[in-house]
Design a protein around this motif. Structure first.
Motif, PDB file in Angstrom:
ATOM      1  N   PRO A 383       0.800  -1.230   0.000  1.00  0.00           N
ATOM      2  CA  PRO A 383       0.000   0.000   0.000  1.00  0.00           C
ATOM      3  C   PRO A 383       0.827   1.272   0.000  1.00  0.00           C
ATOM      4  O   PRO A 383       2.038   1.265   0.227  1.00  0.00           O
ATOM      5  N   VAL A 384       0.126   2.366  -0.245  1.00  0.00           N
ATOM      6  CA  VAL A 384       0.771   3.672  -0.287  1.00  0.00           C
ATOM      7  C   VAL A 384       1.445   4.002   1.042  1.00  0.00           C
ATOM      8  O   VAL A 384       2.486   4.660   1.068  1.00  0.00           O
ATOM      9  N   THR A 385       0.895   3.525   2.149  1.00  0.00           N
ATOM     10  CA  THR A 385       1.528   3.779   3.450  1.00  0.00           C
ATOM     11  C   THR A 385       2.914   3.142   3.517  1.00  0.00           C
ATOM     12  O   THR A 385       3.862   3.750   4.019  1.00  0.00           O
ATOM     13  N   GLY A 413      -5.745  13.630 -10.181  1.00  0.00           N
ATOM     14  CA  GLY A 413      -5.254  12.306 -10.556  1.00  0.00           C
ATOM     15  C   GLY A 413      -4.535  11.618  -9.420  1.00  0.00           C
ATOM     16  O   GLY A 413      -4.360  10.396  -9.419  1.00  0.00           O
ATOM     17  N   GLY A 414      -4.104  12.399  -8.444  1.00  0.00           N
ATOM     18  CA  GLY A 414      -3.367  11.861  -7.306  1.00  0.00           C
ATOM     19  C   GLY A 414      -2.587  12.988  -6.643  1.00  0.00           C
ATOM     20  O   GLY A 414      -2.918  14.171  -6.803  1.00  0.00           O
ATOM     21  N   LEU A 422      14.653  12.000  -6.118  1.00  0.00           N
ATOM     22  CA  LEU A 422      13.530  11.072  -6.274  1.00  0.00           C
ATOM     23  C   LEU A 422      12.217  11.841  -6.347  1.00  0.00           C
ATOM     24  O   LEU A 422      12.054  12.862  -5.672  1.00  0.00           O
ATOM     25  N   ASN A 423      11.289  11.326  -7.167  1.00  0.00           N
ATOM     26  CA  ASN A 423       9.951  11.917  -7.253  1.00  0.00           C
ATOM     27  C   ASN A 423       8.926  10.855  -6.889  1.00  0.00           C
ATOM     28  O   ASN A 423       9.011   9.710  -7.357  1.00  0.00           O
ATOM     29  N   PHE A 424       7.965  11.203  -6.038  1.00  0.00           N
ATOM     30  CA  PHE A 424       6.930  10.268  -5.597  1.00  0.00           C
ATOM     31  C   PHE A 424       5.572  10.739  -6.106  1.00  0.00           C
ATOM     32  O   PHE A 424       5.230  11.910  -5.991  1.00  0.00           O
ATOM     33  N   VAL A 425       4.814   9.789  -6.695  1.00  0.00           N
ATOM     34  CA  VAL A 425       3.504  10.112  -7.267  1.00  0.00           C
ATOM     35  C   VAL A 425       2.496   9.063  -6.810  1.00  0.00           C
ATOM     36  O   VAL A 425       2.741   7.863  -6.940  1.00  0.00           O
ATOM     37  N   THR A 426       1.348   9.505  -6.271  1.00  0.00           N
ATOM     38  CA  THR A 426       0.250   8.580  -6.027  1.00  0.00           C
ATOM     39  C   THR A 426      -0.768   8.717  -7.146  1.00  0.00           C
ATOM     40  O   THR A 426      -0.880   9.762  -7.782  1.00  0.00           O
ATOM     41  N   VAL A 427      -1.494   7.631  -7.404  1.00  0.00           N
ATOM     42  CA  VAL A 427      -2.530   7.634  -8.435  1.00  0.00           C
ATOM     43  C   VAL A 427      -3.852   7.314  -7.757  1.00  0.00           C
ATOM     44  O   VAL A 427      -4.055   6.208  -7.246  1.00  0.00           O
TER      45      VAL A 427
END
Length: 465
Positions: A383-385, A413-414, A422-427
């Protein structure tokens, strides 16, 4: 400097590379490309503007080990587009079954399992796209050595994948030196950074820059055992899948050591948690599970959801068809056995497995690679956590604060945050397989990643007056 074991891997791969390169000088690559060309696949009721190829690359003559690939040129102007490799995880799951057949590939399998249709959000809109079944024993990949598929692990997978890339580039020399990116999901959270590390160490040891690695991107990725497991319990509790009491007991009896080497007490609480969660798809907790009413592509619920929960079953039918295997140049011996989306044998006999790949991130960030991590926020498996805890453990300075990004329809979109290196993206609303659940948003993601641009923010056209 490369470690002694890494140097040994590089030495073997270099030898294989030189042997293959010598053969390629004679111009065999043109014949090999022509041999691997796939004019059409069964059930393809449409024409394409791009060429595609499928076949095998031998990664070890001694073991008789060969990895199966399916490669698609970019839909437009492939000569100007980068090369992107996609890997699925498991370990033991097929990139052809998942990444290609239901996620980012140009062809998706029809609901009847007898044909394919075009994916309007295919990643070959922006890149030349390569799928590989890795390691040996996965999908159509094989080894002629008895019990070889029971000897897989992280280190050999990276070694074989590096050998594959070097020799694949001898067959497709027009992609030597082309901008190259690694992508994948789930257990590819190990495969991708480990392969990136092997490539960079190979560069340092040999000076060979035929693999022009620029960066990598992984989604819902296994990264660090402690943080991955710790984040699961919190996600299950905060999304209402388990009770307060069970959440407390999980944290008491399923600490890091007992989760990896499960204790009887931990097993009991995990069973309770599973019962409380009910019959849901842990990989996508808010979408329906695959059942009989989804058997037809005409299902009204499926059309409303724009999502088919039975895609894996369709692939099992299609990729077991003899005419499909013939069109893809599958080894006839392999074709006699049942094709599986995931190999239980490979998974059950997995050898070395790093507890964390965070140290590899630290190493690769120093090279200046473009590194993105994305996470579908409805996945209860990784999961995202969990991903947020792992990224936090890297202790990278924030460059761009947490904020929403927007899709082409002006909807959120998120969310995303930029760090140094580093780049972090949630969807938003996506499960474990982000491109399966949110294909348009996933296409926006790969476009931004390849361009090295931030995720799009809300335009004035969509903002409130």
């Amino acid at each position: 400097m490369a470690s002694r074991s890494a140097a040994g891997v590089i030495g073997l791969v270099l030898l294989l590379h030189l042997v293959t390169a010598a053969a390629a000088v004679e111009g065999n690559w043109r014949e090999e490309q022509a041999r691997d060309r796939v004019p059409r696949v069964p059930g393809q009721g449409f024409n394409t503007s791009f060429a595609h190829y499928a076949g095998y690359v031998t990664v070890s003559e001694q073991r008789g080990a060969a990895l199966f690939y399916w490669f698609f040129e970019a839909a437009e102007d492939p000569g100007s587009k980068p090369l992107v490799l996609w890997l699925n995880g498991g370990p033991g799951c097929s990139s052809i079954a998942f990444g290609l057949g239901e996620e980012v590939g140009p062809f998706h399998v029809n609901a009847d399992g007898k044909g394919v249709h075009m994916n309007p959000s295919s990643w070959n809109k922006v890149a030349n796209l390569l799928f590989v079944d890795s390691p040996v024993g996965v999908g159509y990949s094989y080894s002629n050595t008895s019990d070889d598929i029971k000897r897989n692990g992280d280190a050999r997978t990276a070694k074989d994948s590096l050998a594959f890339l070097l020799m694949w580039l001898e067959r497709f020399p027009q992609y030597k030196g082309r901008e190259f990116y690694l992508t994948g999901e789930s257990y590819a959270g190990h495969y991708v950074p480990q392969l990136a590390q092997a490539i960079k160490r190979y560069h340092e040891a040999t000076g060979d820059k035929s693999i022009n690695l620029k960066g990598y991107m992984v989604g819902n990725a296994l990264t660090d055992d402690f943080h991955d497991h710790y984040g699961i319990f919190q996600f299950m509790w905060t999304t209402g899948l388990i009770s307060d009491h069970t959440y407390k007991l999980l944290n008491i009896f399923c600490d890091f050591e007992s989760f990896v080497h499960t204790s009887p007490q931990c097993e009991k609480i995990l069973d309770i948690a599973s019962t409380e969660a009910g019959n849901i798809d842990s990989y996508s907790i808010f979408t329906p599970t695959c059942h009989a009413s989804f058997a037809s592509s005409k299902n009204k619920v499926m059309k409303r959801l724009h999502y088919d929960p039975c895609t894996e079953k369709h692939s099992i039918v299609y990729f077991n068809l003899a005419e499909v295997q013939k069109a893809l140049h599958v080894n006839p011996v392999i074709g006699k056995s049942k094709w599986e989306t995931c190999s239980e044998v490979v998974n059950a006999h997995w050898g070395d497995c790093e507890r964390s790949v965070l140290h590899i991130y630290h190493e690769l960030i120093q090279y200046g690679l473009r590194i993105w991590v994305f996470s579908g926020d409805t996945d209860a498996v990784i999961p995202v956590t969990s991903t947020r805890y792992s990224i936090d453990a890297l202790k990278l300075p924030t460059v761009t604060p947490w904020h929403a990004w927007y899709d082409d329809d002006g909807e959120v979109g998120g969310w995303t945050q930029g760090y140094a290196g580093l780049n972090f993206v949630t969807v938003r609303g996506a499960g474990h397989e982000v491109p399966l659940h949110r294909p348009k948003q996933a296409l926006t993601l790969i476009k931004s990643f390849l361009a090295g641009s931030p995720m799009p923010v809300q335009s004035s056209a969509h903002s409130d007056m």
